[in-house]
Scaffold this motif. Structure first.
Motif, PDB file in Angstrom:
ATOM      1  N   ALA A  86       5.655  -5.950  -7.526  1.00  0.00           N
ATOM      2  CA  ALA A  86       4.890  -6.158  -8.758  1.00  0.00           C
ATOM      3  C   ALA A  86       5.817  -6.175  -9.965  1.00  0.00           C
ATOM      4  N   GLY A  87       5.511  -7.058 -10.910  1.00  0.00           N
ATOM      5  CA  GLY A  87       6.272  -7.096 -12.161  1.00  0.00           C
ATOM      6  C   GLY A  87       6.323  -8.493 -12.736  1.00  0.00           C
ATOM      7  N   ARG A  88       5.880  -8.659 -13.964  1.00  0.00           N
ATOM      8  CA  ARG A  88       5.978  -9.937 -14.668  1.00  0.00           C
ATOM      9  C   ARG A  88       7.009  -9.784 -15.770  1.00  0.00           C
ATOM     10  N   GLY A  89       8.125 -10.531 -15.630  1.00  0.00           N
ATOM     11  CA  GLY A  89       9.187 -10.405 -16.621  1.00  0.00           C
ATOM     12  C   GLY A  89      10.202  -9.346 -16.255  1.00  0.00           C
ATOM     13  N   ARG A  90       9.726  -8.218 -15.720  1.00  0.00           N
ATOM     14  CA  ARG A  90      10.622  -7.171 -15.222  1.00  0.00           C
ATOM     15  C   ARG A  90       9.938  -6.483 -14.051  1.00  0.00           C
ATOM     16  N   LEU A  91      10.742  -5.888 -13.182  1.00  0.00           N
ATOM     17  CA  LEU A  91      10.207  -5.202 -12.015  1.00  0.00           C
ATOM     18  C   LEU A  91       9.475  -3.934 -12.441  1.00  0.00           C
ATOM     19  N   GLU A  92       8.253  -3.769 -11.955  1.00  0.00           N
ATOM     20  CA  GLU A  92       7.464  -2.575 -12.257  1.00  0.00           C
ATOM     21  C   GLU A  92       7.409  -1.608 -11.081  1.00  0.00           C
ATOM     22  N   GLY A  93       7.407  -2.142  -9.864  1.00  0.00           N
ATOM     23  CA  GLY A  93       7.368  -1.266  -8.701  1.00  0.00           C
ATOM     24  C   GLY A  93       6.966  -2.009  -7.453  1.00  0.00           C
ATOM     25  N   ALA A  94       6.716  -1.254  -6.396  1.00  0.00           N
ATOM     26  CA  ALA A  94       6.368  -1.829  -5.098  1.00  0.00           C
ATOM     27  C   ALA A  94       5.185  -1.085  -4.499  1.00  0.00           C
ATOM     28  N   GLU A  95       4.320  -1.837  -3.844  1.00  0.00           N
ATOM     29  CA  GLU A  95       3.197  -1.238  -3.130  1.00  0.00           C
ATOM     30  C   GLU A  95       3.635  -0.956  -1.693  1.00  0.00           C
ATOM     31  N   LEU A  96       3.513   0.281  -1.274  1.00  0.00           N
ATOM     32  CA  LEU A  96       3.923   0.702   0.061  1.00  0.00           C
ATOM     33  C   LEU A  96       2.699   1.048   0.884  1.00  0.00           C
ATOM     34  N   VAL A  97       2.809   0.865   2.201  1.00  0.00           N
ATOM     35  CA  VAL A  97       1.737   1.244   3.107  1.00  0.00           C
ATOM     36  C   VAL A  97       2.311   2.136   4.199  1.00  0.00           C
ATOM     37  N   ASP A  98       1.590   3.219   4.495  1.00  0.00           N
ATOM     38  CA  ASP A  98       1.938   4.097   5.604  1.00  0.00           C
ATOM     39  C   ASP A  98       1.418   3.456   6.883  1.00  0.00           C
ATOM     40  N   LEU A  99       2.313   3.063   7.792  1.00  0.00           N
ATOM     41  CA  LEU A  99       1.910   2.336   8.990  1.00  0.00           C
ATOM     42  C   LEU A  99       1.123   3.205   9.963  1.00  0.00           C
ATOM     43  N   ALA A 100       1.236   4.517   9.835  1.00  0.00           N
ATOM     44  CA  ALA A 100       0.501   5.414  10.738  1.00  0.00           C
ATOM     45  C   ALA A 100      -0.939   5.606  10.281  1.00  0.00           C
ATOM     46  N   THR A 101      -1.162   5.702   8.976  1.00  0.00           N
ATOM     47  CA  THR A 101      -2.496   6.000   8.448  1.00  0.00           C
ATOM     48  C   THR A 101      -3.155   4.821   7.748  1.00  0.00           C
ATOM     49  N   GLY A 102      -2.363   3.817   7.348  1.00  0.00           N
ATOM     50  CA  GLY A 102      -2.907   2.700   6.592  1.00  0.00           C
ATOM     51  C   GLY A 102      -3.045   2.983   5.105  1.00  0.00           C
ATOM     52  N   GLU A 103      -2.658   4.178   4.673  1.00  0.00           N
ATOM     53  CA  GLU A 103      -2.779   4.545   3.260  1.00  0.00           C
ATOM     54  C   GLU A 103      -1.747   3.788   2.427  1.00  0.00           C
ATOM     55  N   THR A 104      -2.163   3.283   1.278  1.00  0.00           N
ATOM     56  CA  THR A 104      -1.264   2.562   0.384  1.00  0.00           C
ATOM     57  C   THR A 104      -1.026   3.377  -0.881  1.00  0.00           C
ATOM     58  N   ARG A 105       0.123   3.132  -1.501  1.00  0.00           N
ATOM     59  CA  ARG A 105       0.450   3.770  -2.770  1.00  0.00           C
ATOM     60  C   ARG A 105       1.400   2.866  -3.528  1.00  0.00           C
ATOM     61  N   PHE A 106       1.403   3.017  -4.834  1.00  0.00           N
ATOM     62  CA  PHE A 106       2.286   2.227  -5.687  1.00  0.00           C
ATOM     63  C   PHE A 106       3.417   3.125  -6.181  1.00  0.00           C
ATOM     64  N   VAL A 107       4.668   2.682  -5.965  1.00  0.00           N
ATOM     65  CA  VAL A 107       5.846   3.456  -6.367  1.00  0.00           C
ATOM     66  C   VAL A 107       6.560   2.704  -7.492  1.00  0.00           C
ATOM     67  N   PRO A 108       6.571   3.244  -8.707  1.00  0.00           N
ATOM     68  CA  PRO A 108       7.281   2.575  -9.803  1.00  0.00           C
ATOM     69  C   PRO A 108       8.789   2.571  -9.551  1.00  0.00           C
TER      70      PRO A 108
END
Length: 418
Positions: free
Chosen positions: A220-242
């Motif tokens: 994610a990021g328009r013009g500059r990098l803001e972060g990445a969306e990660l997914v836990d492959l064991a649980t399917g839970e997602t989170r955004f890491v700046p």
């Protein structure tokens, strides 16, 4: 112009081969490299640890590169940095005609033999098909090290590393040197694939965790990098890491465009040119060495492979084994079964030399504390070996004592896990 041997690539494998060829009495050796200076990847790997196996001493990457570049020049090799292969007509009689383009203009080289030592590279984010925006700040380890160690850039901010193998920890050190704060190393595997000491050092010295079984789903990021969306492959839970920097490490692929253009047979496992134990390819007079045939080993292993190839090239030139001059040597293909991924060299030359360092290099796609390898041909077991520990992206060694037992008139040789 003419040359006895043309070497494409002035990294450890190419330069070590040039030194050995001159030592063996080969007359003219021309080394071409598209980079601005000779030395290869070690030029911008400022950490120590280079040279233990080939030079019997430990150097930093730049010192190691300078040593080999100086040795090749002192041996009488003609080194041409900033020079790219832009054409290859293939064998003409017993010679190879290659077009070089560089600072001296366009030149045609008529070579008795060619060594391809073009190395390997990491797959960038685009090749890994990671979706999302396309902001600056997303790079590979190679680009990171070039920017930091060759261009002197400072890269402050939060950094996320995608990968957890040897080079991933090297990227962590480089980022710390550049002023970045590394948030974590992310890997889709159940645990890191490097030495346990590396993970301990990352945790204790730099306080960097390894997030296993985790995948980058979106940038994610328009013009500059803001972060990445990660997914836990064991649980399917997602989170955004700046983060301000996102570094993709590992996932190596040989730099094989030139090998394909030359019409060499390619190995589907290594994705580089298929080579026998003399490191000869499917085209007479063309050899390949270094991380072009086994991505990715350390620089000293690549250099030792270059020395090995030099011996095969010298024998080829001495014996006059050009097209039509003698029967082609018998080559037995060597394949692997899953979960093994590939083996190099991937053919045995009947009556020929053993592979570099007297062993084959393999990769697996599994973790195992104790693995037993078996070598089979036509239902007959040729050898059994034990690998003490197996991890993805880590080399597995197989001794070559069994090669003399292989039947030259038999079928392919297969290596499998018992």
């Amino acid at each position: 112009m003419t040359a006895d041997v043309l070497i494409v690539g002035a990294g450890p494998a190419g330069l070590a081969a040039a030194v050995e060829l001159r030592r063996l009495g080969v007359g003219s050796v021309l080394v071409a490299d598209r980079d601005e200076a000779a030395g290869g990847i070690p030029r911008h790997s400022a950490h120590t640890g280079f040279g233990a196996r080939d030079l019997r001493r430990v150097l930093t990457g730049p010192a190691y590169a300078r040593r080999y570049a100086g040795a090749a020049a002192a041996a009488g090799a003609d080194i041409r940095p900033g020079t790219t292969v832009t054409g290859w007509d293939g064998p003409a009689a017993a010679r190879h005609r290659v077009t070089l383009t560089g600072t001296a203009g366009v030149q045609t080289v008529d070579a008795g033999a060619v060594l391809l030592a073009t190395g390997c590279r990491e797959r960038p984010r685009t090749a890994r098909l990671v979706p999302g925006d396309r902001p600056p700040g997303v790079m590979t380890t190679g680009e990171l090290q070039r920017r930091v160690y060759l261009e002197g850039q400072r890269l402050p901010g939060r950094a996320l590393i995608v990968g957890a193998e040897h080079v991933s920890f090297s990227a962590m050190v480089t980022l710390a040197h550049a002023g970045a704060k590394v948030v974590a190393l992310v890997t889709d595997r159940p645990r890191h694939a490097s030495f346990a000491g590396f993970a301990l050092a990352a945790s204790w010295r730099w306080h960097v965790p390894v997030w296993a079984s985790t995948e980058v789903r979106r940038v994610a990021g328009r013009g500059r990098l803001e972060g990445a969306e990660l997914v836990d492959l064991a649980t399917g839970e997602t989170r955004f890491v700046p983060c301000d920097l996102l570094v993709f490490t590992g996932d190596w692929i040989p730099d094989q465009e030139l090998a394909r253009a030359a019409g060499l047979a390619m190995d589907p496992g290594t994705r580089g040119p298929a080579v026998d134990t003399a490191l000869a390819t499917s085209v007479p007079g063309v050899f390949a060495a270094g991380n072009l045939v086994h991505a990715a080993e350390t620089a000293d292993i690549a250099a030792l492979g270059g020395r090995h190839a030099a011996k095969g090239i010298a024998a080829f030139l001495r014996d006059g084994l050009g097209p039509g001059s003698a029967p082609e040597p018998v080559r037995l293909p060597v394949t692997v079964e899953a979960p093994l991924l590939w083996i190099a060299p991937n053919a045995v030359r009947a009556g020929g030399p053993v592979p570099p360092r007297g062993r084959f290099v393999l990769r697996s796609d599994t973790f195992a504390r104790l693995a037993r390898l078996e070598v089979w041909q036509d239902g007959r077991r040729l050898a059994t070996g034990v690998s003490f520990g197996m991890k993805p992206d880590r080399p597995v060694r197989l001794g070559a004592s069994w090669t003399g037992k292989a039947d030259p008139g038999g079928g392919p040789v297969t290596v499998r896990l018992a």
